[in-house]
Design a protein around this motif. Sequence first.
Motif, PDB file in Angstrom:
ATOM      1  N   ARG B 258       0.827  -1.210   0.000  1.00 56.18           N
ATOM      2  CA  ARG B 258       0.000   0.000   0.000  1.00 56.18           C
ATOM      3  C   ARG B 258       0.863   1.262   0.000  1.00 56.18           C
ATOM      4  NH1 ARG B 258      -4.927   1.742   4.137  1.00 56.18           N
ATOM      5  NH2 ARG B 258      -5.171   3.809   3.264  1.00 56.18           N
ATOM      6  N   GLN B 259       1.852   1.277   0.897  1.00 58.99           N
ATOM      7  CA  GLN B 259       2.672   2.484   1.009  1.00 58.99           C
ATOM      8  C   GLN B 259       3.567   2.656  -0.212  1.00 58.99           C
ATOM      9  OE1 GLN B 259       4.429   2.098   4.948  1.00 58.99           O
ATOM     10  NE2 GLN B 259       2.516   2.689   5.937  1.00 58.99           N
ATOM     11  N   GLU B 262       1.258   3.956  -2.941  1.00 52.79           N
ATOM     12  CA  GLU B 262       0.815   5.333  -2.717  1.00 52.79           C
ATOM     13  C   GLU B 262       1.972   6.315  -2.905  1.00 52.79           C
ATOM     14  OE1 GLU B 262      -1.639   5.593   0.732  1.00 52.79           O
ATOM     15  OE2 GLU B 262      -2.228   7.661   0.314  1.00 52.79           O
ATOM     16  N   LEU B 263       3.176   5.896  -2.506  1.00 54.52           N
ATOM     17  CA  LEU B 263       4.347   6.777  -2.660  1.00 54.52           C
ATOM     18  C   LEU B 263       4.944   6.684  -4.063  1.00 54.52           C
ATOM     19  CD1 LEU B 263       6.207   6.180   0.744  1.00 54.52           C
ATOM     20  CD2 LEU B 263       4.977   8.237   0.054  1.00 54.52           C
ATOM     21  N   LYS B 264       4.375   5.808  -4.872  1.00 54.49           N
ATOM     22  CA  LYS B 264       4.852   5.587  -6.246  1.00 54.49           C
ATOM     23  C   LYS B 264       6.371   5.354  -6.282  1.00 54.49           C
ATOM     24  CE  LYS B 264       1.003   7.901  -8.530  1.00 54.49           C
ATOM     25  NZ  LYS B 264       0.117   6.831  -8.087  1.00 54.49           N
ATOM     26  N   ILE B 265       6.808   4.427  -5.470  1.00 53.19           N
ATOM     27  CA  ILE B 265       8.228   4.052  -5.450  1.00 53.19           C
ATOM     28  C   ILE B 265       8.564   3.449  -6.817  1.00 53.19           C
ATOM     29  CG2 ILE B 265       9.960   2.540  -4.336  1.00 53.19           C
ATOM     30  CD1 ILE B 265       8.933   4.796  -2.466  1.00 53.19           C
ATOM     31  N   PRO B 266       9.539   3.997  -7.521  1.00 55.72           N
ATOM     32  CA  PRO B 266       9.764   3.568  -8.912  1.00 55.72           C
ATOM     33  C   PRO B 266      10.490   2.224  -9.028  1.00 55.72           C
ATOM     34  CG  PRO B 266      11.298   5.299  -8.342  1.00 55.72           C
ATOM     35  CD  PRO B 266      10.453   5.071  -7.127  1.00 55.72           C
ATOM     36  N   MET B 288      -3.987   0.404  -3.770  1.00 53.80           N
ATOM     37  CA  MET B 288      -2.598   0.832  -3.983  1.00 53.80           C
ATOM     38  C   MET B 288      -1.677  -0.362  -4.274  1.00 53.80           C
ATOM     39  SD  MET B 288      -2.603   4.013  -3.857  1.00 53.80           S
ATOM     40  CE  MET B 288      -3.907   5.181  -3.518  1.00 53.80           C
TER      41      MET B 288
END
Lengths: 289, 438
Positions: B258-259, B262-266, B288
């Motif tokens: 989820r995190q 949501e943080l759109k970690i590439p 997410m």
Amino acid sequence: MILDIIISGLISGSVYALLATGFCLIFGVARIVNIAHTAFYMVAAYGIYFGTHKLGFHPLWCMIASVILITLFGLIAYKLFIDPIREHEAAVLICTIALAMAMQEIMLLLFTGDFLSVPSLIEGFFTIFGVKVFYQQLLTFGLVLLILAALRVLLMKTKLGLAIRSTAQDREVANLMGINESRAAMITMGITVGLAGLAGAVVVPLTILEPFMWMHPLIMMMAVVVLGGLGSLKGSFVGAYILGFAEALVVFLIPKGAFLKGSVALSVMILVLLIRPEGLFGVSFEEER
Amino acid sequence: MKRLKAGWMMMVALCLVLAIALPAWAADVIKIGVIGPMNFVQGKGHWNGATMAAEEINAKGGVQVGQKKMMIELVKADSNEFLNITDATNAMERLMTQSKVDFVVGGFRTEAVMAMQDIAMDSKKIFIGCGAATDELCLRVAKDYNKYKYWFRGTPFNSTYLVRTSFIHMATVGAILKKTLDLPQIKIAVVAEKAMWTEGMIKASEANIPKMGMELVGIWQPSPVATDVTAELSAVQRSGAHIIFTIFSSSVGIPFARQAGELKIPAMQVGINVEAQKEGFWQATQGMGNYVFTTNTYARGVEYNDLTAPFVDTYIKKFGEVPTYNADTYAAIKYTLVPAIEKTGTLDSDKLVAFIENDVHMAPSGTVAYYKDEQGRPTHDLKWGPGFLTSLGVQWQDGQLKGVWPNQWKATPEAPEITYKGIVPVKIPPWVIEKYKK
């Protein structure tokens, strides 16, 4: 990396501070070690889940309703289970443990052990110095500051605050001065359970919902309160950020030991207690309660 | 007074008749214990799969045991093994001594299953495990056959093959990223929950990732019950990883996905995330968890063989969700136990063990056969690979769990290419494309 540590520490610290404030307040005023504090937080979170997913209401309304309902529930629980045995601190402690376990089992029966979640009040994130931070985390951070400010105003500038502080200092004398200390304790209980509900509303969207979710925050929250000095709001605030930074340091400096972040934070607490048994602000800042 | 005495005597006589007659009634029933954490998804899967199998078999008149037909009766046992292993051993004891079951299926957590295994073995009852992957459970069979021969692995295949399959998935996604985004070298961040079963996988990652032509940029080990992993995610992002190799079986799989989403970690999440195998994952991550890739056993519309679709479709119709691998209690009862009982005409555990360990049969998740070790000793461990069990690679794609692997997969350069029916291409998260596309 230093910026990452600072920002991550501030965020985790805020979450702990939000949880610890209520716990600290009820101990400071009524000498009640409310083990069920985080169980109220869990029930509030389930209330928000029920409202949003089962009844289809907007998360904001569910959060407001949940905080109000959990406060009422806390007051009823206080009147029925805690007030009659308040003179016996050990009995109160055991009673709140039983209350927390009962809430856990009821939630397990109603919602099973499935992992659930509630929506964020504000979705998305922003980037600060290359570190991504959720708006929800920012909200938590802001709310902690707001709550602490509001509590300070309440305790220092209002009649109710005076009653609460008097009760905290000396219950018998407060009684002789015409203060209904039982009512003051009950109101404080209402405020702290409301704070637990509020914590549920802002913190739970960042995490997951399950009937045992109250245990880990309880341990961290107690660590924060003991570290800061039992009953000291300022101590809890500082303690929360110390543990938050300790956790962030572990994750960034020992990635393979990230699972140790909780243990390291607790070790910091033990270390501080060895050097200063009363906690950081336990005695010197007694008047701040 | 005399009348009262006569009444008492009649009551006693009736009780005696009932006591004698009851075992005779019970004799027409095959009792199967279904053990698992019944308040959790895993236990629900155990129970749902078993009830479906029992209902189907009983609807057709039951099980032919020699000359007579016997119905299946399931006995539900809540192991509560997530919280208390003693509860699990007590539940198994009750199945053996109080319910007097003939067979047991289920179990999830290695630590609990090992303890439960001993109890079932002492009672010489066949126990088909439907949850724990640790190799040790089957190594015990080879080491002490006389004691542990009543144990069979029902699902999943063992940790060693889980690792191998996950590495194949990682390499597959790495190749796709490299080709699509024109990356010179793929960087891998390993994020594994701190647990006994992940230690071997971490060591294997350290040893194999460089050999696979990829760079290992770091290993993070959050707590299995961590609820906030933003610090870990910040560190992973700083490492410049293109793939996050996840090794999760606990709740941490949800906040992590989820995190990260949501943080759109590439970086693409590939590996094992048991929570992502469940239908509830989408809700639990508030959507997410999109693009999370994990190993799994079943997916909507994906077929290993002719038995898959009838099982998956009926399960969805009955329980409203795709079966998890724990629901393979269905296959354990319907395709392993019952055919063995019918073919041998007995409920005798020793005779059944001798039959099952040499049996090769189809199940909804592939062809089931059991390994022998290098010394030729039976292990009762499931055979992995093309033609046997391979599992699937699945990916969350816009709210649906799609089967994405095997897609034109060759186990060896000479092996035939495998693509199961219903497999779709892997999707790369748009934010990963945005970050790396030149």
